[in-house]
Design a protein around this motif. Structure first.
Motif, PDB file in Angstrom:
ATOM      1  N   ARG A  56     -23.837 -10.499  11.118  1.00 38.40           N
ATOM      2  CA  ARG A  56     -23.181 -11.689  11.661  1.00 38.40           C
ATOM      3  C   ARG A  56     -23.462 -12.897  10.792  1.00 38.40           C
ATOM      4  NH1 ARG A  56     -23.562 -11.227  18.100  1.00 38.40           N
ATOM      5  NH2 ARG A  56     -22.397 -13.143  17.882  1.00 38.40           N
ATOM      6  N   ALA A  57     -22.518 -13.828  10.818  1.00 39.08           N
ATOM      7  CA  ALA A  57     -22.708 -15.127  10.176  1.00 39.08           C
ATOM      8  C   ALA A  57     -21.842 -16.126  10.925  1.00 39.08           C
ATOM      9  CB  ALA A  57     -22.326 -15.086   8.701  1.00 39.08           C
ATOM     10  N   ALA A  76     -28.042 -11.240   4.636  1.00 39.52           N
ATOM     11  CA  ALA A  76     -29.497 -11.181   4.805  1.00 39.52           C
ATOM     12  C   ALA A  76     -29.982  -9.889   5.464  1.00 39.52           C
ATOM     13  CB  ALA A  76     -29.980 -12.401   5.593  1.00 39.52           C
ATOM     14  N   PRO A  77     -29.319  -9.383   6.533  1.00 38.09           N
ATOM     15  CA  PRO A  77     -29.841  -8.157   7.173  1.00 38.09           C
ATOM     16  C   PRO A  77     -29.765  -6.909   6.293  1.00 38.09           C
ATOM     17  CG  PRO A  77     -28.332  -9.335   8.635  1.00 38.09           C
ATOM     18  CD  PRO A  77     -28.179  -9.934   7.276  1.00 38.09           C
ATOM     19  N   PRO A 271     -29.116 -24.514  11.406  1.00 42.74           N
ATOM     20  CA  PRO A 271     -28.088 -23.525  11.731  1.00 42.74           C
ATOM     21  C   PRO A 271     -28.321 -22.125  11.177  1.00 42.74           C
ATOM     22  CG  PRO A 271     -27.359 -24.882   9.913  1.00 42.74           C
ATOM     23  CD  PRO A 271     -28.710 -25.397  10.308  1.00 42.74           C
ATOM     24  N   THR A 272     -29.473 -21.861  10.604  1.00 42.76           N
ATOM     25  CA  THR A 272     -29.658 -20.528  10.027  1.00 42.76           C
ATOM     26  C   THR A 272     -29.903 -19.466  11.082  1.00 42.76           C
ATOM     27  OG1 THR A 272     -32.035 -20.883   9.748  1.00 42.76           O
ATOM     28  CG2 THR A 272     -30.601 -21.487   7.903  1.00 42.76           C
ATOM     29  N   GLY A 273     -30.287 -19.884  12.291  1.00 44.80           N
ATOM     30  CA  GLY A 273     -30.511 -18.908  13.349  1.00 44.80           C
ATOM     31  C   GLY A 273     -31.812 -18.146  13.228  1.00 44.80           C
ATOM     32  N   ASP A 274     -32.785 -18.703  12.521  1.00 49.83           N
ATOM     33  CA  ASP A 274     -34.075 -18.036  12.313  1.00 49.83           C
ATOM     34  C   ASP A 274     -35.020 -18.407  13.457  1.00 49.83           C
ATOM     35  OD1 ASP A 274     -36.527 -17.112  11.545  1.00 49.83           O
ATOM     36  OD2 ASP A 274     -36.523 -18.033   9.560  1.00 49.83           O
ATOM     37  N   PRO A 275     -35.326 -17.471  14.370  1.00 50.70           N
ATOM     38  CA  PRO A 275     -36.184 -17.828  15.516  1.00 50.70           C
ATOM     39  C   PRO A 275     -37.600 -18.196  15.096  1.00 50.70           C
ATOM     40  CG  PRO A 275     -35.752 -15.461  15.474  1.00 50.70           C
ATOM     41  CD  PRO A 275     -34.872 -16.068  14.437  1.00 50.70           C
ATOM     42  N   ILE A 305     -33.297 -12.065  18.586  1.00 49.85           N
ATOM     43  CA  ILE A 305     -33.435 -11.739  17.166  1.00 49.85           C
ATOM     44  C   ILE A 305     -32.901 -12.882  16.316  1.00 49.85           C
ATOM     45  CG2 ILE A 305     -32.727 -10.127  15.362  1.00 49.85           C
ATOM     46  CD1 ILE A 305     -32.572  -7.961  17.474  1.00 49.85           C
ATOM     47  N   ARG A 306     -31.842 -13.554  16.844  1.00 47.88           N
ATOM     48  CA  ARG A 306     -31.303 -14.746  16.210  1.00 47.88           C
ATOM     49  C   ARG A 306     -31.188 -15.836  17.257  1.00 47.88           C
ATOM     50  NH1 ARG A 306     -26.938 -13.801  11.656  1.00 47.88           N
ATOM     51  NH2 ARG A 306     -27.326 -16.016  11.638  1.00 47.88           N
TER      52      ARG A 306
END
Length: 710
Positions: A56-57, A76-77, A271-275, A305-306
């Motif tokens: 996802r992005a 990235a994944p 906005p990177t979604g990195d928890p 996870i995000r």
């Protein structure tokens, strides 16, 4: 996931996913207004693809200038498969994502590497790639993903985009329009969120005002009393649909605790979604992971996870509602929590957003980020970093230098609106002689990029003259720009501004090392002083010198003259190679300021090669690039194509427009193009005397380097 209506769209998405299971690839762009349900359809697709790998992005408005930001999110994944790629592809992607150092990678190689990476990820299990908010993709990511989408064949990869509008890079991909729900489906959705009896007129008014927009149907009634909804008293039409939706989100924010709002603001600003990054930053602000529950319960944010907002308007509502100090505190926490080695550019940006006043250390770091962005092919991102650096620079002279650099990058990136204000900053105070001369040069370049007429010629010549004693190398390139401007001015040039006048002025400048730019000027001066035969050997040497490996800035600056000279010498091979490289480099570096002219030049090469379909494709891109930048060029390519196709109505319309516009813009060369197009059109239609008369008029100016040849 519960979803109302959308049967045909869901069936189409299921068909694509089934195709991936059978070894076929698929692509579609879901297009619709905010809240129409694009994200819901993406989630529905993900739910039905539980046996597939999912990547996802999401595009983010604040990251549209950061090259490859969204592409990195998507890849990235699966970067653990990077080592399986062929060496050149692996190296290109590693440099692009900042995993290693190296020369600026070729955009084609980057696109090929992403295609290979996704294919590797789908080798044992089909892959579903989902890109939400594609209207906010950075240019480099949009181009890379479009490249991949057009080349997916049997890789068991499905690529889904959701966007409010399909940008120029995604426009030619398969589209799925996501409009409002039908009245029946809208009523059903409304009944699910308003379980009490509604006045029939109010219900129909809500359905009509929301135009079947699912998010509006859900949000407009949330938080209102039964009386307000049932009687319609809380449904004032004071805001636009998007504004009303955001206002509902703001009402829900007010009910949250301070810690919950802080967490939401951190998520909105990063906005990177990195928890992990979110919690590191939250800890710096005294917020623990115990606070995520209320935000999630209110249906705003998901931290798993995000980190993901349930709708992009939540992000904007959260960020806009925060005070300036709250935003600064948030960005400072995020910057301090970002690894200075793994992601120095994002760290610098956050810390810069947190700065309340001048800070030379931060400004210098932003300047380094700008250079890294430029090296990765992000001229617009480089300009953004430099603009922020200007605001933080305390030293007046250094601030002027950075403002000039930012202005230069904006001209190259086609972001012409910001240039003049940056030049004003550069000229404030007491600028040096060099700084004043560079400001004159950039202002002249801006005039050339935006008008390409006679007005740019004296500006460029004067700037070159001022630069001669202090920066002769820059002066030489500025003279070369002046030559091009004089070619466009053609027979409408002002006194002293003809091509011959400019060549003479350049020829008396102090001699420099025999670079390609210097040889172009020397050859053109010989051509006009002593004739064609005298200029040819020098110009041939110039083309040879220009064909070698050179810095991107030098190639971009010299490609226009190189195309003109190659055509003047009847060197079709050189013209083909130079025009192709020019377009490719504009795309790779994000040089949108040059892209319309490069595409037009390439289209003309294809016209003369007989590839009218390829020419038409490039001319379509010219229109899209001009719309994106506001930079217009004359329709010479369109006229040539219409004339060669014998499309009399189209050709005459373009000819009429050019006859009207050319004198206003001071583009005499366009009038020569008009006569050439008339000659070709009439010759093809059998009107030979009219063709001959037009051809003779096209050739009247013996200093025109192009049209008389043709």
């Amino acid at each position: 996931m519960m979803i109302f209506g959308r049967r045909s769209q869901r069936e189409e998405l299921d068909r694509l996913i089934d195709g991936a299971r059978a070894g076929r690839s698929g692509v579609v762009v879901l297009r619709g207004e905010p809240g129409a349900g694009k994200t819901a359809l993406l989630e529905c697709a993900i739910d039905s693809a539980s046996d597939l790998n999912v990547a996802r992005a999401a595009g983010v408005e604040s990251e549209t200038e950061l090259a490859f930001a969204s592409l990195h999110q998507l890849c990235a994944p699966v970067l653990d498969r990077l080592e399986r790629l062929p060496g050149p592809q692996r190296d290109a992607l590693a440099v692009t994502f900042g995993l290693s150092e190296g020369a600026v990678p070729d955009r084609f190689m980057v696109g090929l590497a992403v295609l290979s990476l996704l294919s590797e990820a789908a080798e044992n299990r089909p892959l579903l790639c989902v890109v939400d908010d594609a209207q906010w993709l950075d240019k480099a990511s949009a181009q890379g993903l479009a490249f991949v989408a057009r080349r997916l064949l049997a890789e068991s990869v499905v690529l889904l985009f959701a966007a409010r509008q399909a940008g120029e890079d995604l426009r030619d991909l398969p589209q799925m329009v996501v409009g409002g729900l039908s009245n029946g489906d809208a009523r059903e959705l409304l009944a699910s969120v308003v379980p009490w009896l509604l006045d029939e007129r109010v219900r129909e008014q809500i359905v009509a005002e929301t135009q079947g927009n699912p998010l509006a149907l859900i949000e407009l009634t949330r938080g209102l009393s039964r009386a307000q909804v049932a009687g319609g008293f809380g449904l004032q039409n004071a805001l636009s649909l998007e504004g009303r939706i955001e206002e509902r989100f703001l009402t829900r924010l007010e009910a949250l605790s301070a810690d919950s709002r802080t967490l939401l603001l951190l998520a909105a600003a990063e906005p990177t979604g990195d928890p992990a990054l979110l919690w590191r930053a939250a800890e710096r602000l005294g917020v623990t992971d115990q606070v995520s529950g209320p935000a999630e319960v209110n249906g705003l944010l998901e931290v798993g996870i995000r980190v993901r907002f349930h709708h992009p308007l939540i992000r904007s509502a959260v960020y806009r509602s925060a005070s300036p100090q709250e935003r600064r505190d948030t960005h400072r926490a995020l910057g301090e929590a970002t690894d200075r080695h793994a992601d120095p550019d994002r760290r610098a940006w956050h810390l810069a957003e947190a700065a309340a006043g001048p800070d030379e250390k931060l400004a210098a770091e932003l300047e380094r980020s700008a250079e890294r962005a430029r090296a990765r092919g992000g001229l617009a991102a480089a300009a953004s970093f430099l603009e922020r650096a200007v605001a933080l620079t305390p030293d007046r002279s250094l601030r002027a230098d950075r403002a000039l650099a930012a202005a230069q990058r904006n001209v190259q990136a086609g972001s012409v609106g910001a240039v003049e204000s940056l030049l004003v900053v550069a000229e404030a105070g007491v600028p040096s002689v060099l700084q004043r001369a560079r400001a004159d040069e950039i202002r002249a370049q801006l005039a050339f990029v935006t008008s390409r007429g006679r007005d740019a010629v004296p500006l460029l010549v004067n700037a070159a003259t001022r630069l001669e004693p202090i920066a002769p190398d820059i002066a030489q390139l500025t003279y070369l720009d002046a030559v091009q401007a004089a070619i466009f001015a053609g027979r409408l040039a002002t006194p002293g501004g003809s091509l011959r006048d400019v060549a003479r002025a350049a020829s008396v400048a102090p001699p420099r090392a025999p670079t390609a730019a210097g040889l172009f000027l020397e050859g053109l001066a010989a051509n006009f002083s002593h004739g064609y035969a005298a200029g040819v050997p020098i110009l041939r040497r110039a083309l040879t010198a220009f064909g070698g490996r050179k810095p991107a800035d030098e190639v971009l600056r010299g490609s226009g003259p190189a195309c003109i000279v190659a055509a003047h010498l009847w060197d079709d091979d050189a013209l083909d190679a130079v025009s192709e490289r020019w377009v490719r480099l504009c795309r790779e570096t994000g040089a949108l300021g040059d892209l319309p002219r490069a595409l037009n030049a390439r289209a003309l090469v294809l016209v003369f090669a007989g590839d009218l379909t390829g020419a038409a494709s490039h001319l379509g891109e010219v229109a899209a690039a001009s719309e994106a930048t506001g930079i217009e060029i004359g329709p010479s390519g369109d006229m040539a194509l219409a004339a060669l196709r014998g499309d009399e109505a189209e050709a005459l319309a373009l000819i009429e427009t050019s006859i009207r516009d050319a004198p206003v813009r001071g583009e005499g060369n366009r009038l020569a193009w008009v006569e050439w197009a008339n000659a070709v059109l009439n010759n093809g239609l059998g009107r030979h005397q009219q063709a001959l008369a037009s051809a003779e008029r096209a050739s009247e100016d013996r200093f025109d380097l192009l049209v008389p040849n043709w």
